[in-house]
Enzyme design. Structure first.
Site, PDB file in Angstrom:
ATOM      1  N   GLU A 149      39.672  33.437 -18.209  1.00 27.96           N
ATOM      2  CA  GLU A 149      38.557  34.324 -18.563  1.00 27.96           C
ATOM      3  C   GLU A 149      38.997  35.650 -19.180  1.00 27.96           C
ATOM      4  O   GLU A 149      38.285  36.204 -20.014  1.00 27.96           O
ATOM      5  CB  GLU A 149      37.626  34.565 -17.367  1.00 27.96           C
ATOM      6  CG  GLU A 149      36.663  33.424 -17.079  1.00 27.96           C
ATOM      7  CD  GLU A 149      35.728  33.026 -18.238  1.00 27.96           C
ATOM      8  OE1 GLU A 149      35.663  33.749 -19.257  1.00 27.96           O
ATOM      9  OE2 GLU A 149      35.082  31.985 -18.113  1.00 27.96           O
ATOM     10  N   ASN A 203      38.259  24.564 -26.988  1.00 31.86           N
ATOM     11  CA  ASN A 203      39.041  25.453 -26.125  1.00 31.86           C
ATOM     12  C   ASN A 203      39.842  24.670 -25.076  1.00 31.86           C
ATOM     13  O   ASN A 203      40.862  25.152 -24.585  1.00 31.86           O
ATOM     14  CB  ASN A 203      38.121  26.450 -25.411  1.00 31.86           C
ATOM     15  CG  ASN A 203      37.444  27.409 -26.377  1.00 31.86           C
ATOM     16  OD1 ASN A 203      37.851  27.522 -27.521  1.00 31.86           O
ATOM     17  ND2 ASN A 203      36.406  28.081 -25.912  1.00 31.86           N
ATOM     18  N   ASP A 215      37.506  26.818 -17.151  1.00 28.60           N
ATOM     19  CA  ASP A 215      37.818  28.250 -17.056  1.00 28.60           C
ATOM     20  C   ASP A 215      37.812  28.714 -15.608  1.00 28.60           C
ATOM     21  O   ASP A 215      36.813  28.571 -14.901  1.00 28.60           O
ATOM     22  CB  ASP A 215      36.814  29.061 -17.875  1.00 28.60           C
ATOM     23  CG  ASP A 215      36.942  28.756 -19.354  1.00 28.60           C
ATOM     24  OD1 ASP A 215      38.047  28.955 -19.881  1.00 28.60           O
ATOM     25  OD2 ASP A 215      35.966  28.296 -19.965  1.00 28.60           O
ATOM     26  N   THR A 226      32.469  25.731 -21.509  1.00 29.63           N
ATOM     27  CA  THR A 226      33.151  26.258 -22.688  1.00 29.63           C
ATOM     28  C   THR A 226      33.147  25.229 -23.825  1.00 29.63           C
ATOM     29  O   THR A 226      32.882  24.043 -23.629  1.00 29.63           O
ATOM     30  CB  THR A 226      34.586  26.714 -22.324  1.00 29.63           C
ATOM     31  OG1 THR A 226      35.031  27.677 -23.267  1.00 29.63           O
ATOM     32  CG2 THR A 226      35.553  25.557 -22.296  1.00 29.63           C
ATOM     33  N   ASP A 255      36.238  21.382 -13.730  1.00 32.82           N
ATOM     34  CA  ASP A 255      35.801  22.517 -14.542  1.00 32.82           C
ATOM     35  C   ASP A 255      37.054  23.072 -15.243  1.00 32.82           C
ATOM     36  O   ASP A 255      38.184  22.699 -14.877  1.00 32.82           O
ATOM     37  CB  ASP A 255      35.182  23.568 -13.610  1.00 32.82           C
ATOM     38  CG  ASP A 255      35.007  24.898 -14.277  1.00 32.82           C
ATOM     39  OD1 ASP A 255      34.379  24.942 -15.352  1.00 32.82           O
ATOM     40  OD2 ASP A 255      35.494  25.910 -13.738  1.00 32.82           O
ATOM     41  N   GLY A 296      28.342  30.328 -20.856  1.00 33.28           N
ATOM     42  CA  GLY A 296      28.291  30.035 -22.289  1.00 33.28           C
ATOM     43  C   GLY A 296      28.463  31.309 -23.101  1.00 33.28           C
ATOM     44  O   GLY A 296      27.803  32.316 -22.857  1.00 33.28           O
TER      45      GLY A 296
HETATM   46  C1  XBP Z   1      33.126  29.278 -18.385  1.00 26.59           C
HETATM   47  C2  XBP Z   1      32.219  29.949 -19.293  1.00 26.59           C
HETATM   48  C3  XBP Z   1      32.471  29.932 -20.726  1.00 26.59           C
HETATM   49  C4  XBP Z   1      33.598  30.805 -21.265  1.00 26.59           C
HETATM   50  C5  XBP Z   1      33.380  31.050 -22.711  1.00 26.59           C
HETATM   51  O1  XBP Z   1      32.855  27.908 -18.415  1.00 26.59           O
HETATM   52  O2  XBP Z   1      31.218  30.452 -18.881  1.00 26.59           O
HETATM   53  O3  XBP Z   1      31.290  30.391 -21.286  1.00 26.59           O
HETATM   54  O4  XBP Z   1      33.617  32.046 -20.602  1.00 26.59           O
HETATM   55  O5  XBP Z   1      33.360  29.871 -23.436  1.00 26.59           O
HETATM   56  P1  XBP Z   1      33.413  26.833 -17.341  1.00 26.59           P
HETATM   57  P2  XBP Z   1      32.562  29.729 -24.819  1.00 26.59           P
HETATM   58  O6  XBP Z   1      33.817  27.581 -16.090  1.00 26.59           O
HETATM   59  O7  XBP Z   1      32.239  25.907 -17.110  1.00 26.59           O
HETATM   60  O8  XBP Z   1      34.553  26.105 -17.986  1.00 26.59           O
HETATM   61  O9  XBP Z   1      32.598  31.059 -25.496  1.00 26.59           O
HETATM   62  O10 XBP Z   1      33.305  28.655 -25.577  1.00 26.59           O
HETATM   63  O11 XBP Z   1      31.146  29.319 -24.496  1.00 26.59           O
END
Ligand code: XBP
Length: 234
Positions: free
Chosen positions: A18, A122, A11, A118, A9, A51
């Site tokens: 975040e 990114n 973020d 994400t 993963d 998302g």
């Molecule tokens: C984390 C998320 C993402 C980001 C924002 O995703 O929930 O939505 O906070 O990204 P993960 P976007 O832990 O699965 O990587 O604005 O590009 O959607």
């Protein structure tokens, strides 16, 4: 050795990004004159919706804000992605143990993939911000929110990553920090190591195969290694 791939993963797992996402959302809300502001407390709640576009929509609904079309949200989100890439370099480093594990995987021919909610751009921005320490070009599959419409906890993003790798779930392991991610990985039949992050310390991660505070310390002062991951079982 059973283990053939590690699927990360992004973020919260690779880096504490975040807060940068939150800042990017707020910059866009301010510049667009919307007058919305997401505090850390509110963002903790909003993160339950995975998302960025979905998160904005959830916010407008829960606040009773009307007149914001899907196109409006898409264009706010495009701006947010641009700001995110600009804000990232000043404020981010990989979490402890991440680079070591990636390097060990590469040296032992364990294949690498990304399964994230994400936007794919990114992930590239993160690799650049950390001076290429992620070695993203060595990853065989980078699956994100643009490729997979169904966001975590749907297992889809992990299923697509496994299909791209051409592996069975038991041949790989997921590394996650959040409840939705753990459920997504488990739903795809994968083992999952969880390491909670700033925003997920209170998450119920009990569905994970194992939990560590950070990849640099699995509880006994030793780092998470390929051999450790290989031996994790349900
Ligand atoms: C984390 C998320 C993402 C980001 C924002 O995703 O929930 O939505 O906070 O990204 P993960 P976007 O832990 O699965 O990587 O604005 O590009 O959607």
């Amino acid at each position: 050795m059973m283990l053939k791939a590690v699927i990360f993963d992004v973020d919260g797992t690779l880096a504490e990004t975040e807060e940068v996402h939150r800042e990017a959302f707020n910059v866009v809300f301010e510049q667009s004159g919307l007058g919305w502001y997401w505090s850390p407390e509110l963002y903790r709640e909003l993160l339950k919706v995975t998302g960025g576009k979905e998160r904005i929509r959830h916010f407008t609904r829960s606040e009773g804000i009307t007149g914001i079309s899907d196109e409006d949200i898409a264009s706010l989100h495009r701006l947010k992605t641009t700001h995110y890439a600009e804000l990232l370099p000043q404020s981010v480093e990989l979490r402890p143990g991440v680079e070591r594990l990636i390097d060990e995987c590469l040296s032992r021919s364990i294949r690498l993939a990304i399964a994230t909610t994400t936007t794919e751009a990114n992930v590239e921005a993160l690799d650049q911000a950390v001076g290429g320490a992620l070695k993203l070009s060595q990853f065989e599959a980078i699956v994100g929110g643009v490729t997979v419409p169904e966001k975590k906890p749907s297992p889809q993003v992990y299923e697509v990553a496994l299909a791209k790798l051409g592996l069975k779930p038991e041949e790989a392991i997921a590394i996650e920090d959040a409840r939705a991610g753990v459920l997504a990985a488990r739903g795809a039949g994968l083992r999952c190591l969880a390491s909670p992050s700033f925003y997920t310390v209170e998450h119920d991660l009990s569905k994970a195969t194992a939990i560590v505070d950070r990849l640099s310390d699995r509880g006994d002062g030793k780092p998470v290694t390929v051999d450790y991951l290989d031996l994790l079982s349900d």
